[in-house]
Scaffold this motif. Structure first.
Motif, PDB file in Angstrom:
ATOM      1  N   SER A  51      -3.805  -3.712  -4.271  1.00  0.00           N
ATOM      2  CA  SER A  51      -4.871  -4.276  -3.431  1.00  0.00           C
ATOM      3  C   SER A  51      -5.566  -5.420  -4.151  1.00  0.00           C
ATOM      4  O   SER A  51      -5.857  -6.465  -3.555  1.00  0.00           O
ATOM      5  N   ASP A 172      -2.489  -5.189   3.639  1.00  0.00           N
ATOM      6  CA  ASP A 172      -2.667  -4.137   2.636  1.00  0.00           C
ATOM      7  C   ASP A 172      -2.433  -2.779   3.295  1.00  0.00           C
ATOM      8  O   ASP A 172      -3.288  -2.302   4.042  1.00  0.00           O
ATOM      9  N   GLU A 173      -1.284  -2.162   3.049  1.00  0.00           N
ATOM     10  CA  GLU A 173      -0.915  -0.876   3.654  1.00  0.00           C
ATOM     11  C   GLU A 173      -1.225  -0.862   5.144  1.00  0.00           C
ATOM     12  O   GLU A 173      -1.990  -0.008   5.609  1.00  0.00           O
TER      13      GLU A 173
HETATM   14 MG   LIG Z   1      -4.929  -0.193  -2.442  1.00  0.00          MG
END
Ligand SMILES: [Mg+2]
Ligand SMILES: Nc1ncnc2c1ncn2[C@@H]1O[C@H](COP(=O)(O)OP(=O)(O)O)[C@@H](O)[C@H]1O
Lengths: 257, 591
Positions: A51, A172-173
């Motif tokens: 991240s 991010d994910e």
């Molecule tokens: Mg993360």
């Protein structure tokens, strides 16, 4: 899309959190070149710095050290304000937790980046209409995020990320909070983007996401441990090293202000 | 254009999501600005009323009065009237002073003027009910008539004789009632009655100090020069004792009726703003989490810190303008009902001019700025990634050393002190708000500590007392709101700390006690600072008329009562908060 050969270039990119005893090197001297049009997947265990890397690439956080270029422009020294302006046009973010503005409707969320970039209300509205249509949510455009399912929220977030036709979309994910059906919808959208030649960096745990990427980077303790080109491998001798350092010493030529 | 739309859109959603905050802001700031506006306008109302009445009645520039009814005095008046500077006159006519008027079972003192049945050129009292004099009838000055509940057709007994009231009229030859009697020296509560000269003469007795009066209009507005010019000739004859009373003196006497109320309301407006601030800032911080989260999301999509700050500041500026407009409107309405304190004058409309509107808007904007600047800066400055989580900017440390000291104290005291030390700005605002309340309460105590006011001051002080009472009521209401909001926002602010404390064994009772104790040091400081300020302000407003200070124990008791009130009110949100289950709070924070 963009004439620059590389959407993103990073040299010795570093980011630390905390001080002294509690110091954490979340991103530790990373070099990275993302060619324009590439879909890059970043994987790694929780807490390895994925991240943080993404935030650095998108200018959400500023690096402690190193250099970063977006579309050939050096951006690591920019002010908070200049970074915000840069993000409007150049970067589109998609987060695991969606991060839609809760008080604004789906359409108003998608209009946001265009309005921030100074588009006229008409143009922003028109563009938002197109994008919501593209993610299949025209019928939900007047709903507040709270009234949408997780998958719908993430599709709105993707539409928002695309509002200003950014140079690069950073995710991010993006499927981390979704059930598998919703995740499939989102993945289909990313696949479409990839085919359209959109530069994409996706942080993910999800094998299916990783499988659709052109290139897969694995991280551990803030550094890259593996870099696999699944498609469009770079030419030249450096390819043999797994593409770890493709830049010439001193940074990209002629672009370093 | 697009960005403007966006700012407008965000402000609208904010106002829609936090209507209570917006409404309270407008109400609190509206009351403060309205009070200030009323205070600033009162001086104008009496002035305007006086001017309107004077114009309608062709009021005299100078009244000339004799001490007795000697022929020499009458001759002297005539010679004054013949001077070239004189442009118009009424009289000389006879008058009686200190006559007893009985009506509806009341007995009052009155000055009685003997006038003609035809309206005079100068001082032509404007009849507002009934008609002007006719033989056998009396016309009563309107302020006096109102005080006596007299209406046309009622009967009055004047120096033993009964007259029907045939008319009610206003004049500017005398000051407003009470104090309307054409006399020298204090004669408060003396009213004015007109009879025909023929009806007045049989009433004349030495105790009623019969005299002559004459009203003049002058070519030169400099009445003082004229008074000085006639003085030597009047002084030449020792039998002639003449007094003059200029227009300025009369107008001033009328204006002074509201002079103290003006000051009280103006000071009160600022005190209200100060007291409101603590509550408003507390309310504003309640939504910091939400604002932070949104700011993070906006920034991630490319909003600059400037734009984020603008959204917050602009909505408070909008609210401030709305509050100022509401305040000015309320002031207009209030002034039209309370701004004309005397029935002795006609009611002139008083527009609220820029001289009032500008300071009023400035006060509203100041409150808006003080309320929003802190959150705006914090929200704009918080790093984007932290802001998206919505809980940034809360990791506060206590002053070094305090932690060690408080460790040895009982749990509630320890919690209370830690909470108090966390937010200095909140403590300062709480103290300031309490100081404002303590100041007016000290003012009230001062009021009651004064010996019974002399008759001359009664009316003026009655108006002042009402103003003081209104301000005190509003301030106490605001302070109560503050006390609740401050504890509430402390509870929300510190919910993680408190949840941890409870997880480690602090009981809900101890947490409640801690929350209640937290604002008390600031409240005590506020009360201690506010009381002397209140005494000082009272002294300033009343000038030399403050002859006694309240006993110290009154002040101490009031201070203790204020602090106890803060504790009692703070217990409400504290109890509610301490009952919330712990786990979800800790959960929410780790997400
Ligand atoms: Mg993360
Ligand atoms: N604001 C912060 N303060 C301190 N440490 C942080 C902060 N953000 C991230 N970290 C630390 O940096 C490391 C990398 O975090 P992150 O980039 O979120 O990892 P990932 O996304 O791969 O799970 C972790 O050890 C994390 O604890």
């Amino acid at each position: 899309m963009n004439a620059a050969p590389f959407a993103i270039q990073a040299r010795s990119l570093r980011r630390e959190h905390g001080e002294q005893q509690t110091l954490v090197r979340a991103v530790d001297e990373i070099d990275l070149d993302v060619p324009t049009g590439q879909t890059l997947a970043v994987t790694g265990p929780s807490g390895c710095g994925k991240s943080t890397l993404l935030h650095l690439l998108g200018g959400l956080e500023r690096p402690t050290g190193g250099a970063l270029w977006l579309a050939g422009r050096r951006v690591d020294g920019l002010s908070e304000r200049a970074l915000a302006r840069l993000r409007r046009r150049t970067v589109g973010f998609v987060f695991q937790a969606f991060h839609l503005v809760e008080e604004l409707s789906a359409r108003q969320n998608v209009e946001l980046p265009a309005l921030l970039a100074g588009a006229s209300p008409r143009a922003a509205r028109h563009r938002a209409g197109e994008l919501l249509d593209r993610v299949g949510l025209t019928h939900r455009s007047r709903h507040l995020p709270a009234a949408l399912s997780g998958g719908e929220r993430q599709r709105v977030a993707i539409a928002r990320a695309l509002a200003n036709a950014p140079l690069v979309v950073l995710a991010d994910e993006p499927t981390g909070n979704l059930d598998s059906a919703a995740a499939r919808d989102v993945l289909r959208l990313f696949e479409e983007l990839r085919q359209d030649g959109q530069t994409l960096v996706i942080v993910t745990h999800d094998d299916r996401v990783a499988a659709t990427a052109d290139r897969l980077v694995s991280m551990r303790d803030g550094a890259f441990v593996d870099d696999v080109w699944l498609a469009g491998a770079p030419a030249g001798p450096l390819a043999a090293l797994g593409g770890l350092a493709t830049g010439t010493p001193g940074g990209p030529t002629g672009l370093d202000g | 254009m697009g960005r403007l739309l966006l700012v407008g859109r965000l402000i609208r959603t904010d106002l829609r999501h936090w209507p209570l905050l917006a409404v309270l802001f407008v109400v609190v700031v509206g009351v403060a600005t309205g009070t200030l506006a009323v205070g600033m306008t009162l001086g104008d109302t009496t002035r305007a009323d006086y001017a309107a009445t004077r114009a309608a009645t062709n009021g005299p520039d100078l009244m000339v009065l004799t001490a007795d009814q000697l022929p020499a005095e009458r001759t002297a008046l005539r010679s004054v009237a013949r001077r070239p500077e004189v442009t118009g006159q009424v009289g000389p006519y006879r008058l009686l002073r200190g006559a007893t008027l009985a009506a509806h079972g009341h007995r009052m003192t009155a000055t009685v003027e003997g006038r003609g049945t035809a309206p005079s050129a100068v001082d032509r009292p404007l009849v507002t009910a009934g008609r002007w004099l006719r033989p056998g009838g009396a016309v009563v000055e309107r302020g006096f008539a109102t005080a006596l509940h007299l209406r046309v057709g009622d009967r009055i007994t004047l120096a033993g004789r009964t007259f029907p009231v045939v008319g009610i009229a206003v004049t500017t030859a005398t000051g407003v009632y009470p104090g309307a009697g054409l006399d020298v020296g204090p004669n408060d509560y003396a009213g004015l009655v007109w009879l025909t000269d023929a009806d007045l003469r049989p009433l004349s007795r030495p105790e009623l100090r019969p005299g002559y009066a004459m009203g003049l209009t002058l070519a030169d507005p400099d009445v003082k020069a004229f008074q000085n010019a006639i003085r030597p000739s009047l002084r030449a004859n020792p039998d002639v004792r003449i007094n003059t009373r200029g227009r300025i003196t009369t107008e001033d006497a009328s204006n002074r009726l509201l002079a103290d109320s003006e000051s009280v309301l103006q000071i009160g407006g600022w005190l209200l703003a100060v007291a409101g601030l603590a509550g408003l800032v507390g309310l504003a911080t309640l939504r910091t989490d939400q604002q932070l989260r949104r700011a993070g999301r906006l920034k991630a999509t490319g909003a600059t810190p400037g734009l984020i700050g603008t959204v917050l500041l602009a909505q408070y500026l909008l609210l401030a303008l709305a509050a100022a407009a509401a305040g000015l409107l309320a002031a207009r309405l209030a002034v039209s009902t309370i701004g004309h304190p005397s029935e002795s004058l006609l009611r002139a409309p008083v527009p609220i001019g820029p001289g009032t509107a500008v300071p009023v808007c400035a006060l509203a904007l100041l409150v808006a700025l003080l309320t929003s600047a802190g959150p705006a800066i914090r929200v704009a400055r918080t790093p984007t990634v932290t802001a998206m989580a919505g809980t940034a900017g809360r990791e506060l440390t206590h002053p070094a050393g305090l932690t060690g000291v408080v460790g040895a104290l009982p749990v509630p005291l320890m919690l209370g002190l830690r909470l108090a030390a966390r937010r200095l700005r909140r403590a300062v605002l709480t103290a300031a708000g309490i100081a404002a309340v303590a100041a007016v309460i000290a003012g009230m105590l001062c009021w009651h500590a004064q010996p019974a006011a002399s008759a001359a001051l009664t009316t003026r002080t009655e108006h002042t007392y009402q103003a003081l009472l209104a301000i005190t009521g509003a301030l106490v209401a605001l302070a109560a709101l503050d006390a609740v909001v401050v504890v509430w926002s402390t509870a929300l602010d510190a919910r993680r700390t408190l949840a941890v404390a409870r997880a480690f064994g602090a009981t809900p009772g101890q947490v409640t006690a801690g929350l209640v104790l937290a604002p008390l040091p600031a409240a005590a400081v506020g009360a201690a600072v506010g009381m002397p300020i209140g005494l000082g302000l009272y002294w300033l407003v009343s000038g030399a008329r403050m002859v006694a200070t309240p006993p110290t124990w009154w002040l101490l008791a009031a201070g203790a009562a204020i602090v106890a009130g803060v504790a009692a009110l703070g217990a409400i949100p504290a109890r509610l908060d301490a009952r919330r289950p712990v786990a979800p709070i800790l959960d929410a924070e780790t997400r």
